[in-house]
Design a protein around this motif. Structure first.
Motif: not given
Length: 156
Positions: A8-12, A136-141, A149-153
């Motif tokens: 999954t990816a995140t972006l600050d 952004g940044k990738l990280q293993f789930v 739903q969990q990723r939204f939260e």
């Protein structure tokens, strides 16, 4: 390179997803759509060469309707680029309006979405780095990220 497994990816911070493209309404009118087509690589080169403009990354799909998805640091940065008299965008937009306008051989479209914490989620399975994963940044789930739903939260 393909990342095997689920990431999954995140972006600050906040960011903007800007979708833009054009449609060939009259495919045989090459003299009308070719200048529109050729304007975008100049803008992308300019954006990639100056990260201070706020541009992060893009993905592109070709077809009768070309789709370009861009990731921007903020709507303010996107709008500043669009209005910048010294940048590639305004001359291209002016040329489009002068040569095509409402004539109809080429269609132009865009959509803009602002993303904030808790308003986006994503999953990539056995994919190369792509989309938000490149911006952004990738990280293993991990634990607590198995479904949307969990990723939204987790992003809240």
């Amino acid at each position: 390179m393909i990342t095997k497994g689920r990431v999954t990816a995140t972006l600050d911070g906040d960011f903007v997803v800007f979708m833009i493209g054009f449609r060939l309404n009259k495919i045989w009118a090459i003299h009308k759509w070719l200048p529109v087509f050729l304007a975008m690589p100049k803008m992308l080169k300019e954006l990639n060469s100056n990260k201070d403009l706020g541009y992060l990354h893009h993905e592109i799909w070709f077809g009768r309707t070309l789709i370009l998805v861009q990731y921007w640091r903020s709507k303010e940065k996107l709008l500043a680029y669009a209005k910048n008299k010294d940048a590639q965008h305004l001359p291209a937009w002016k040329a489009f309006n002068q040569s095509i306008g409402s004539e109809g051989s080429v269609g132009i479209w865009h959509e803009t979405y602002q993303a904030t914490r808790g308003t986006y989620e994503n999953i990539y399975v056995n994919m190369p780095s792509f989309g938000l994963g490149k911006a952004g940044k990738l990280q293993f789930v991990g634990k607590g990220q198995n479904n949307a739903q969990q990723r939204f939260e987790k992003n809240e």
